[in-house]
Enzyme design. Sequence first.
Site, PDB file in Angstrom:
ATOM      1  N   GLU A 178      11.300  -7.634  -2.390  1.00  0.00           N
ATOM      2  CA  GLU A 178      11.751  -6.306  -1.949  1.00  0.00           C
ATOM      3  C   GLU A 178      11.153  -6.093  -0.578  1.00  0.00           C
ATOM      4  OE1 GLU A 178      13.668  -5.254  -5.579  1.00  0.00           O
ATOM      5  OE2 GLU A 178      13.625  -4.245  -3.639  1.00  0.00           O
ATOM      6  N   LEU A 179      12.002  -6.109   0.451  1.00  0.00           N
ATOM      7  CA  LEU A 179      11.460  -6.193   1.812  1.00  0.00           C
ATOM      8  C   LEU A 179      11.806  -4.963   2.652  1.00  0.00           C
ATOM      9  CD1 LEU A 179      12.312  -9.986   2.211  1.00  0.00           C
ATOM     10  CD2 LEU A 179      10.235  -8.947   1.284  1.00  0.00           C
ATOM     11  N   GLY A 188       6.969  -6.043   0.162  1.00  0.00           N
ATOM     12  CA  GLY A 188       6.239  -5.993   1.426  1.00  0.00           C
ATOM     13  C   GLY A 188       7.184  -6.256   2.580  1.00  0.00           C
ATOM     14  N   SER A 189       6.643  -6.815   3.645  1.00  0.00           N
ATOM     15  CA  SER A 189       7.447  -6.978   4.857  1.00  0.00           C
ATOM     16  C   SER A 189       8.365  -8.198   4.752  1.00  0.00           C
ATOM     17  CB  SER A 189       6.526  -7.130   6.057  1.00  0.00           C
ATOM     18  OG  SER A 189       5.732  -8.276   5.885  1.00  0.00           O
ATOM     19  N   ASP A 197      -2.531  -4.414  -2.723  1.00  0.00           N
ATOM     20  CA  ASP A 197      -2.902  -4.463  -1.314  1.00  0.00           C
ATOM     21  C   ASP A 197      -4.366  -4.048  -1.169  1.00  0.00           C
ATOM     22  OD1 ASP A 197      -1.454  -4.543   1.543  1.00  0.00           O
ATOM     23  OD2 ASP A 197      -3.065  -3.058   1.563  1.00  0.00           O
ATOM     24  N   SER A 198      -5.040  -4.627  -0.171  1.00  0.00           N
ATOM     25  CA  SER A 198      -6.478  -4.361   0.021  1.00  0.00           C
ATOM     26  C   SER A 198      -6.747  -2.901   0.370  1.00  0.00           C
ATOM     27  CB  SER A 198      -7.029  -5.238   1.139  1.00  0.00           C
ATOM     28  OG  SER A 198      -6.703  -6.572   0.905  1.00  0.00           O
ATOM     29  N   TRP A 234       0.814  -1.215   0.000  1.00  0.00           N
ATOM     30  CA  TRP A 234       0.000   0.000   0.000  1.00  0.00           C
ATOM     31  C   TRP A 234       0.847   1.264   0.000  1.00  0.00           C
ATOM     32  CZ3 TRP A 234       2.046   2.248   4.166  1.00  0.00           C
ATOM     33  CH2 TRP A 234       2.506   1.433   5.199  1.00  0.00           C
ATOM     34  N   ASN A 235       2.134   1.157   0.320  1.00  0.00           N
ATOM     35  CA  ASN A 235       2.859   2.399   0.612  1.00  0.00           C
ATOM     36  C   ASN A 235       3.261   3.177  -0.654  1.00  0.00           C
ATOM     37  OD1 ASN A 235       4.791   0.488  -0.064  1.00  0.00           O
ATOM     38  ND2 ASN A 235       6.369   1.504   1.125  1.00  0.00           N
ATOM     39  N   CYS A 269      10.253   2.089   1.985  1.00  0.00           N
ATOM     40  CA  CYS A 269      11.228   1.048   2.328  1.00  0.00           C
ATOM     41  C   CYS A 269      12.648   1.596   2.398  1.00  0.00           C
ATOM     42  CB  CYS A 269      11.139  -0.078   1.319  1.00  0.00           C
ATOM     43  SG  CYS A 269      11.250   0.505  -0.374  1.00  0.00           S
ATOM     44  N   GLU A 296      12.654  -2.015  12.222  1.00  0.00           N
ATOM     45  CA  GLU A 296      12.056  -1.044  11.296  1.00  0.00           C
ATOM     46  C   GLU A 296      10.774  -0.446  11.908  1.00  0.00           C
ATOM     47  OE1 GLU A 296       9.951  -2.670   7.882  1.00  0.00           O
ATOM     48  OE2 GLU A 296      10.873  -1.182   6.580  1.00  0.00           O
TER      49      GLU A 296
HETATM   50  P1  NAD Z   1       2.859  -7.041   4.011  1.00  0.00           P
HETATM   51  O1  NAD Z   1       3.963  -7.989   3.832  1.00  0.00           O
HETATM   52  O2  NAD Z   1       1.945  -7.236   5.147  1.00  0.00           O
HETATM   53  O3  NAD Z   1       1.914  -6.955   2.704  1.00  0.00           O
HETATM   54  C1  NAD Z   1       2.398  -6.704   1.405  1.00  0.00           C
HETATM   55  C2  NAD Z   1       1.506  -7.440   0.406  1.00  0.00           C
HETATM   56  O4  NAD Z   1       1.575  -8.836   0.655  1.00  0.00           O
HETATM   57  C3  NAD Z   1       0.023  -7.094   0.489  1.00  0.00           C
HETATM   58  O5  NAD Z   1      -0.518  -7.053  -0.814  1.00  0.00           O
HETATM   59  C4  NAD Z   1      -0.565  -8.253   1.270  1.00  0.00           C
HETATM   60  O6  NAD Z   1      -1.934  -8.475   1.004  1.00  0.00           O
HETATM   61  C5  NAD Z   1       0.271  -9.409   0.777  1.00  0.00           C
HETATM   62  N1  NAD Z   1       0.353 -10.540   1.682  1.00  0.00           N
HETATM   63  C6  NAD Z   1       0.264 -10.545   3.026  1.00  0.00           C
HETATM   64  N2  NAD Z   1       0.371 -11.809   3.511  1.00  0.00           N
HETATM   65  C7  NAD Z   1       0.546 -12.626   2.432  1.00  0.00           C
HETATM   66  C8  NAD Z   1       0.738 -14.029   2.265  1.00  0.00           C
HETATM   67  N3  NAD Z   1       0.776 -14.868   3.319  1.00  0.00           N
HETATM   68  N4  NAD Z   1       0.884 -14.520   1.026  1.00  0.00           N
HETATM   69  C9  NAD Z   1       0.868 -13.698  -0.039  1.00  0.00           C
HETATM   70  N5  NAD Z   1       0.684 -12.361   0.043  1.00  0.00           N
HETATM   71  C10 NAD Z   1       0.533 -11.832   1.275  1.00  0.00           C
HETATM   72  O7  NAD Z   1       3.585  -5.641   4.061  1.00  0.00           O
HETATM   73  P2  NAD Z   1       2.986  -4.263   4.497  1.00  0.00           P
HETATM   74  O8  NAD Z   1       3.060  -4.208   5.982  1.00  0.00           O
HETATM   75  O9  NAD Z   1       1.680  -4.018   3.866  1.00  0.00           O
HETATM   76  O10 NAD Z   1       4.060  -3.285   3.826  1.00  0.00           O
HETATM   77  C11 NAD Z   1       5.053  -2.682   4.555  1.00  0.00           C
HETATM   78  C12 NAD Z   1       6.357  -3.425   4.466  1.00  0.00           C
HETATM   79  O11 NAD Z   1       6.764  -3.515   3.119  1.00  0.00           O
HETATM   80  C13 NAD Z   1       7.492  -2.724   5.184  1.00  0.00           C
HETATM   81  O12 NAD Z   1       8.215  -3.639   5.963  1.00  0.00           O
HETATM   82  C14 NAD Z   1       8.374  -2.177   4.084  1.00  0.00           C
HETATM   83  O13 NAD Z   1       9.696  -2.028   4.415  1.00  0.00           O
HETATM   84  C15 NAD Z   1       8.138  -3.148   2.997  1.00  0.00           C
HETATM   85  N6  NAD Z   1       8.326  -2.504   1.693  1.00  0.00           N
HETATM   86  C16 NAD Z   1       9.476  -2.746   1.004  1.00  0.00           C
HETATM   87  C17 NAD Z   1       9.713  -2.137  -0.223  1.00  0.00           C
HETATM   88  C18 NAD Z   1      10.968  -2.422  -1.000  1.00  0.00           C
HETATM   89  O14 NAD Z   1      11.040  -2.079  -2.167  1.00  0.00           O
HETATM   90  N7  NAD Z   1      11.967  -3.037  -0.437  1.00  0.00           N
HETATM   91  C19 NAD Z   1       8.774  -1.261  -0.743  1.00  0.00           C
HETATM   92  C20 NAD Z   1       7.615  -1.027  -0.029  1.00  0.00           C
HETATM   93  C21 NAD Z   1       7.398  -1.669   1.199  1.00  0.00           C
END
Ligand code: NAD
Length: 523
Positions: free
Chosen positions: A261-262, A239-240, A190-191, A164-165, A295, A393
């Site tokens: 990309e975490l 994501g995370s 993302d939802s 979402w970010n 991120c 983080e």
């Molecule tokens: P998240 O991991 O909770 O969610 C990210 C996406 O993954 C969402 O679309 C979510 O619905 C999906 N998801 C969640 N659980 C899943 C599963 N079990 N299987 C498949 N998909 C699933 O992350 P968040 O909290 O929404 O985003 C923030 C995190 O993302 C932060 O830690 C940030 O550092 C990281 N991030 C990294 C980058 C990068 O480029 N490195 C960019 C943006 C965000």
Amino acid sequence: MTALDTPAVTASPLSATRLAELTALIRTTTGESRTTYSPLDGAPVADVPVSSVADVDAAFAAAREAQKAWSRTSFRERRKALLRLHDLVLEHQDELLDLIQIESGKSRQHAYDEVAHLALTARFYARRLRKQLRPRRRNGALPTLTSITVNQVPKGVVGIISPWNYPLTMAVSDGLPAIAAGNAVVHKPDSQSPLIALAGVELLRAAGIPAGVWQVVSGAGSVVGTAIIDRADYVCFTGSTATGKLIAQQAAARLISCSLELGGKNPMIVLPGADIDKAAEGAVQSCFSSAGQLCVSIERLYVPQDRYEEFSAAFVSRVQHLALGASLDWDADIGSLVSQAQLDTVTAHVADATAHGATVLVGGKARPDIGPYFYEPTVLEGVTEAAECFAGETFGPLVSLYPYSTVDEAVALANGGEYGLNASLWGKPREARAIAPLIKAGTVNINEGFSATFGSIDAPMGGMRQSGLGRRQGAEGILRYTEPQAVGVQRLVPMAGPAFLKPQTYARLLTTGLRILRRTPRA
Ligand code: NAD
């Protein structure tokens, strides 16, 4: 810190018809929907249809069918579509900016970064895809007798799971090289932020990408995301770190590859010779873009002991003057956090750090007077190792200042912790360049926080250590979506030798040939 008095305007500027046009792009048969809310004021934005696992199945079937024809299109045709997309993104930026703000809560100036990044990405791959993907000649085993060409064959259907970010660019920009390489995409935004991803997909179609080539499904990551990983030929996830590890395990079980990309806990080092005012100004941009929910954003700042007070004063006074606001205009410096969960994390990290001895130099408060999830840009000092935000983080507008004595110590501190996404060095470029390879981070920005590398699409971007696997951007960003396929042609003499020669004679001849090749510098 100033709170702009312009009211939040999230009574969506989108009509019901426009919302229906966008949500119709989701593949769904469930009849179920989920209401989304704007972080700017907590008001409902849209009822977004939810997809089932059967819908994911249908999306893959359609994508596989569409990919067959798409993979046969010429580089020229794909280049044309990408350049058209570039123009459409700039043309439609007002609606894109509104949607980014409404769904993510960020300020308009930070929303614009996404529009610019998507346009840059579209132009980059449009101009480079032929060079990056065209079949290449390599040296064959036997000069002139064996010729080798390497094709970059598309993987097939790529699953994209985006956060979402940066809801526009982390969705569409990451998928552009996938389709440029001849793949189709099944995408789950993302939802919290489906509409902006859908607006991007609508522009892709208007640019000439066939509808089947980019399918969108919506729903919970654990259900729809898992279903995507179960069917995809490659997964691109942002994501995370926690979710990234789950995805890596699922991908490994299917023996497909993925890019992840975490998270990050990105350091900035102000070097002894740095211009303090410029570094303080740069630190504001580097720490608080997208309210720190980025991120690559900086969360740790290392400053020479003998310039610490000077830097701290220059930085804090700039942070004090930042304007927070919730309206859909260009006035606010900083927008909202995305959700109650993000607000809770930032609040808890500040409380925990102060309980462990830290001092708040500026900020440190939620601002419900502006919007439900606003939090002031916050600078801490005296953060001890026991504090959660020392190495963990925050993903919010929170940064900690630390003094250091020697550059070696600063490098060691910057390399502390488990992440390795981005780092920033302020000082003389020559000195900083020599330090960069010592830093454990996938990108190092000199006299910038993150955008020198992130905005340079030719540069690979991604994390070391717990910050991820693989790279987006650059040639690496497109080659990940392809399989290198070696095609060898043998002429005149078979590799095993001509039938009229005895194996031993052929082995002798070959041995002589190998010795000659050893003495031939270019062979
Ligand atoms: P998240 O991991 O909770 O969610 C990210 C996406 O993954 C969402 O679309 C979510 O619905 C999906 N998801 C969640 N659980 C899943 C599963 N079990 N299987 C498949 N998909 C699933 O992350 P968040 O909290 O929404 O985003 C923030 C995190 O993302 C932060 O830690 C940030 O550092 C990281 N991030 C990294 C980058 C990068 O480029 N490195 C960019 C943006 C965000």
